[in-house]
Design a protein around this motif. Structure first.
Motif, mmCIF file in Angstrom:
data_model
loop_
_atom_site.group_PDB
_atom_site.id
_atom_site.type_symbol
_atom_site.label_atom_id
_atom_site.label_comp_id
_atom_site.label_asym_id
_atom_site.label_seq_id
_atom_site.Cartn_x
_atom_site.Cartn_y
_atom_site.Cartn_z
ATOM 1 N N ALA A 25 0.834 -1.207 0.000
ATOM 2 C CA ALA A 25 0.000 0.000 0.000
ATOM 3 C C ALA A 25 0.866 1.254 0.000
ATOM 4 N N ASP A 26 0.276 2.367 -0.396
ATOM 5 C CA ASP A 26 0.970 3.648 -0.328
ATOM 6 C C ASP A 26 1.085 4.071 1.136
ATOM 7 N N PRO A 27 1.943 5.063 1.442
ATOM 8 C CA PRO A 27 2.169 5.430 2.849
ATOM 9 C C PRO A 27 0.898 5.772 3.625
ATOM 10 N N ARG A 28 -0.049 6.443 2.982
ATOM 11 C CA ARG A 28 -1.275 6.831 3.695
ATOM 12 C C ARG A 28 -2.084 5.608 4.098
ATOM 13 N N LEU A 29 -2.368 4.726 3.139
ATOM 14 C CA LEU A 29 -3.151 3.539 3.433
ATOM 15 C C LEU A 29 -2.395 2.593 4.352
#
Length: 390
Positions: A257-261
């Motif tokens: 996942a990307d850093p936010r998720l």
């Protein structure tokens, strides 16, 4: 002397001060403080609600101080934030009030629980107050401040309730520190572009996104391996390994996942991780008699387990259309597995008691089935995970 930036009066001032209470940011340290108190009660046999409340109050005000000071510096000093509900005077009033409450709670911890708990709790206020602008400009202290504060919250509350540290609580603090460091590195990567533009030296800025993510994953792995090692050596009860499986699954999903998720997944996973650790440390579910003993099947016990897991393997292989490929792998693997199994039984490495007693080619019938079921289950799980990735 207005407390709120846009309005004057008692109610707007109270609302502005209350706006600096962020549950997502403040709940974990307070929860960990209460966890330390509960673990101390588990060891001593009695729970001290006064000590627990005083320590939780101290930790809350330390984190409140951190958030309030950070917002003050980012808006009034650095000009990074677009808005702030408090005036500069209001921020100072809030910091003084939080400091007074922290000092009062810390004094209460000292008077009711002694020097040890107070000494471990006092640094949490310093971590909060000096986070900005002193500590948040260095990648080590900027990343490590919050996790270190949580570790101290656990140790301080435990010593306040117990009187001294134990290997188990030291191990738990180290595990939480490692896991939270990993989550913090990933969280900071969300602001990589902005932090780089203002020359803020987070781990992501210093190492780059790729190496920072590898560092974060290394910290998460160290925490999980720490639990496994502590469980293997008897410092943690065996049941804590369940927390490794649970959080490890979340970490595996978050890896793509990307850093936010990834941060959202890992933060929520960390709550489950801590809850499972606390349950295992408190109840020790795998230390007593088994809740379900399938030994009632007598000589068919081993066979019954193979039927259950064999059915699961077959279902996964059918779903993944991998029955043929699994059969080829099993045929290739089978001779090696057979020799290994025959040898270990022959030299007495292990014995099988709850079996039918039927032997085939000098090893139990159940072992032949085992050498089919296990590779089939592994391949079935592998194919299922591969399908979920595509």
């Amino acid at each position: 002397m207005a407390i709120a930036r846009r309005q004057s009066g008692t109610l707007p001032a109270a609302r502005a001060l209350a706006s600096q209470i962020h549950p997502v940011f403040m709940l974990p340290p307070v929860a960990v403080s209460l966890t330390g108190s509960l673990l101390a009660a588990r060891e001593t046999g009695s729970f001290g609600p006064t000590i627990a409340a005083l320590h939780a109050t101290a930790i809350f005000t330390a984190v409140y101080t951190a958030h309030l000071k950070d917002g003050y510096v980012d808006f009034f000093v650095r000009g990074e934030d677009d808005d702030h509900p408090l005036s500069a005077t209001g921020c100072r009033v809030g910091l003084v009030a939080a400091g007074v409450v922290f000092l009062a709670a810390l004094t209460g911890v000292f008077l009711t629980a002694g020097l040890g708990g107070a000494a471990l709790t006092a640094p949490t206020w310093a971590l909060g107050y000096f986070h900005a602008p002193q500590l948040d400009t260095n990648p080590v202290t900027a990343t490590g401040g919050y996790p270190a504060g949580i570790a101290l919250a656990l140790l301080g509350s435990f010593v306040a309730g117990h009187g001294s540290l134990t290997p188990a609580v030291l191990g738990l603090a180290g595990v939480l520190l490692a896991v939270l460091l990993g989550i913090k590195v990933i969280d900071d990567a969300q602001d990589y572009a902005y932090d780089r533009s203002i020359e803020k030296r987070t781990v992501a800025v210093v190492l780059g996104r790729s190496r920072a993510r590898q560092t974060a994953e290394g910290c998460l792995a160290a925490g999980l391996l720490g639990v496994a090692g502590l469980a293997a050596t008897g410092v943690f009860p065996t049941g804590t390994i369940l927390a490794v499986f649970a959080f490890g699954g979340v970490a595996a999903i978050a890896r793509r996942a990307d850093p936010r998720l990834a941060t959202m997944l890992l933060v929520r996973g960390a709550y489950v991780f801590l809850a499972l650790l606390l349950i295992a440390l408190w109840y020790r579910p795998m230390a007593g008699p088994l809740p379900i003993d399938i030994g009632v099947f007598g000589p068919y016990t081993y066979l019954a387990t193979e039927v259950v897991f064999g059915a699961l393997a077959l279902a996964l292989l059918w779903r993944g259309e991998a029955i043929a490929s699994a059969a080829r792998s099993i045929v290739v693997l089978y001779p090696l597995a057979y020799v290994w199994d025959w040898y270990t039984l022959e030299v007495g490495i292990f014995a099988i008691e709850l079996r039918t007693g039927i032997d085939l080619l000098a090893i139990p019938l159940e072992e032949h089935l085992f050498m089919i079921v296990v590779p089939g289950l592994v391949i079935g799980i592998h194919e299922t995970l591969r399908d979920s990735d595509t």
